[in-house]
Design a protein around this motif. Structure first.
Motif, PDB file in Angstrom:
ATOM      1  N   ALA A   1       0.873  -1.109   0.091  1.00 53.87           N
ATOM      2  CA  ALA A   1      -0.076  -0.095  -0.138  1.00 53.87           C
ATOM      3  C   ALA A   1       0.930   1.221  -0.008  1.00 53.87           C
ATOM      4  O   ALA A   1       1.757   1.440   0.741  1.00 53.87           O
TER       5      ALA A   1
ATOM      6  N   CYS B   1       0.951   5.026   0.598  1.00 58.77           N
ATOM      7  CA  CYS B   1       0.268   6.206   1.270  1.00 58.77           C
ATOM      8  C   CYS B   1       0.651   7.054   1.482  1.00 58.77           C
ATOM      9  O   CYS B   1       2.071   7.462   1.450  1.00 58.77           O
TER      10      CYS B   1
ATOM     11  N   LEU C   1      -4.794   6.765   0.157  1.00 57.82           N
ATOM     12  CA  LEU C   1      -4.060   5.420  -0.337  1.00 57.82           C
ATOM     13  C   LEU C   1      -3.900   5.921  -1.981  1.00 57.82           C
ATOM     14  O   LEU C   1      -4.848   6.081  -2.722  1.00 57.82           O
TER      15      LEU C   1
ATOM     16  N   PHE D   1      -2.321   0.652  -4.611  1.00 55.98           N
ATOM     17  CA  PHE D   1      -2.469  -0.637  -3.928  1.00 55.98           C
ATOM     18  C   PHE D   1      -2.488  -1.925  -4.695  1.00 55.98           C
ATOM     19  O   PHE D   1      -2.957  -1.981  -5.859  1.00 55.98           O
TER      20      PHE D   1
ATOM     21  N   ILE E   1     -11.637   3.404   3.087  1.00 52.44           N
ATOM     22  CA  ILE E   1     -10.406   2.735   3.343  1.00 52.44           C
ATOM     23  C   ILE E   1     -10.710   1.273   2.676  1.00 52.44           C
ATOM     24  O   ILE E   1     -11.556   0.708   3.547  1.00 52.44           O
TER      25      ILE E   1
ATOM     26  N   ALA F   1      -6.876  -3.508   1.579  1.00 55.41           N
ATOM     27  CA  ALA F   1      -5.520  -2.672   1.887  1.00 55.41           C
ATOM     28  C   ALA F   1      -5.619  -2.339   3.277  1.00 55.41           C
ATOM     29  O   ALA F   1      -4.328  -1.830   3.810  1.00 55.41           O
TER      30      ALA F   1
ATOM     31  N   ILE G   1      -2.099  -0.589   5.093  1.00 59.67           N
ATOM     32  CA  ILE G   1      -2.038   0.681   5.756  1.00 59.67           C
ATOM     33  C   ILE G   1      -2.008   1.117   6.991  1.00 59.67           C
ATOM     34  O   ILE G   1      -1.248   1.883   7.565  1.00 59.67           O
TER      35      ILE G   1
END
Length: 402
Positions: A34, A36, A49, A52, A359, A363, A367
């Motif tokens: 991921a 971020c 994000l 991913f 979210i 993922a 995260i």
């Protein structure tokens, strides 16, 4: 000042950081990667994000990990070699992802690597008086840092244990920073190989936040699916289990272990919930000859009931009515319609997925490790009180590229 320390200092001062979170769970499906953008820290954390992917593990990789995974007796040389091998493998996967995403490694501030758990040994399971809780994740952070050229933070679970925790679940920190909301009682339920949940009360008080493993999630379902159907990694959409009937005698035997009577919070792993665990329950209940369909149905019900009972027990010890809670599901189990259907029957809550909060459920764990790395360099000021299981600490060991 050492140039690496100076670089880390500059990263810590930034208003936002680009962090790659890595997660490889007990299901051994592959590596979640991921990318971020994280702004702020602690209760002001915000995550975007950017990219991913789940990089699937080949059968060779799975076989190598399983040769040491959750086994009391192993080839020690193999474990030592796998520690480096997994680190290099994960580094290659990171670089492949960055190449596909057309993002140079120099644009990434940190890698947050969970590593690959090969053995989890909380005291509740090993019960050896002179030893404390223990856990081991392989995939050396130095190898990731050197090969990618990115400062890497890894081995998060050791500080949790050193500060009095069991090394798991760690999701509570990210769950609280990202998902706690005044005015709504929330349960963040993650159903990976092992199931766990974070209790987030509507008053947003970190000292009331609660987290625990509940028992098995997908690990037994996956193990017996692979055993009977070598071409299947898991029971997709519960297609096999839906053809079976829950065997109540076996279900009762599965739920008889002392783990389920132990007080919360607690952690566990495939070291307990293994093929042998189920075979012993079958012997005790005289169900050795049931069909694979009935067995998978029973194992799915086992996960559902133990999750529901843990959540019910936790909420019953509060002043909040269970109907006021929303359960946000994530992990592979969130895609199992039989498991989620039974949970909805057993719990008088509202159900949805973490995707509804922006979210991705797939993922989420990667995260959350990116958030832990962010706390290591720029946060660490949140106070969760002095309760068992949630030490107020920053976690992770820092590896420099050179």
């Amino acid at each position: 000042m050492n140039a690496n320390l100076e670089s880390l200092y500059e990263i810590a001062k930034k208003p936002s950081r680009i962090i790659i979170g890595l997660m490889s769970g007990t299901s051994l499906d592959g590596l979640d990667v991921a990318l971020c953008k994280i702004t702020g820290s602690g209760e002001t954390t915000e995550v975007q994000l950017l990219e991913f992917d789940t990089v699937d593990y080949s059968e060779e990789i799975k076989s190598e990990i399983r040769s040491v995974f959750a086994k009391p007796t192993i080839d020690f040389q193999k474990l030592v070699l796998l520690n480096e091998w997994i680190g290099i493998l994960h580094a290659d996967m990171i670089l492949d992802c960055l190449n596909r995403w057309k993002i140079p490694a120099s644009k990434v501030d940190l890698v947050a690597s969970h590593g690959q758990t090969v053995f989890h040994a909380p005291k509740i399971l090993h019960q050896l008086e002179k030893f404390t809780n223990g856990t081991l994740q392989i995939g050396d952070g130095d190898h990731i840092a050197v090969k990618t050229g990115i400062i890497t933070i890894s081995d998060f679970r050791q500080k949790h244990i050193a500060a009095g925790g069991e090394g798991a679940p760690l999701a509570v920190y990210g769950d609280y920073f990202l998902f706690s909301k005044k005015g709504e009682n929330r349960i963040m339920l993650n159903m990976g190989g092992i199931a766990n949940f974070t209790f987030l009360p509507s008053n947003h008080n970190p000292e009331e936040v609660f987290v625990t493993d509940t028992g098995t999630g997908n690990t037994l379902i996956d193990a017996f699916t692979r055993l009977s159907f070598p071409d299947k990694a898991y029971d997709k959409d519960a297609e096999i289990a839906k053809k079976g009937i829950v065997n109540l005698s076996l279900l009762e035997a599965l739920k008889a272990d002392d783990f389920f009577q132990a007080p919360f919070p607690k952690t566990t792993g495939p070291e307990l919930f293994s093929i042998e665990y189920v075979r012993n329950a079958q012997t005790k209940s005289g169900t050795e000859n049931i069909s694979i369909e009935d067995l998978l149905a029973t194992l799915t019900r086992f996960s559902a009931e133990t999750i529901a009972e843990a959540i019910n027990s936790t909420i019953s010890n509060t002043t909040y009515p269970i109907e006021s809670f929303t359960i946000y599901m994530s992990g592979g189990g969130a895609h199992n319609p039989l498991l989620t259907g039974w949970l909805k029957e057993l719990l008088s809550c509202t159900f949805t997925n973490t995707d509804s909060l922006g979210i991705s459920g797939d993922a989420k764990e990667a995260i959350l490790f990116a958030i832990l790395a962010n706390e290591t360099v720029s946060g660490g000021n949140s106070d969760f009180g002095s309760r068992k299981g949630i030490p107020s600490v920053s976690m992770g060991k820092i590896s420099f590229p050179s």
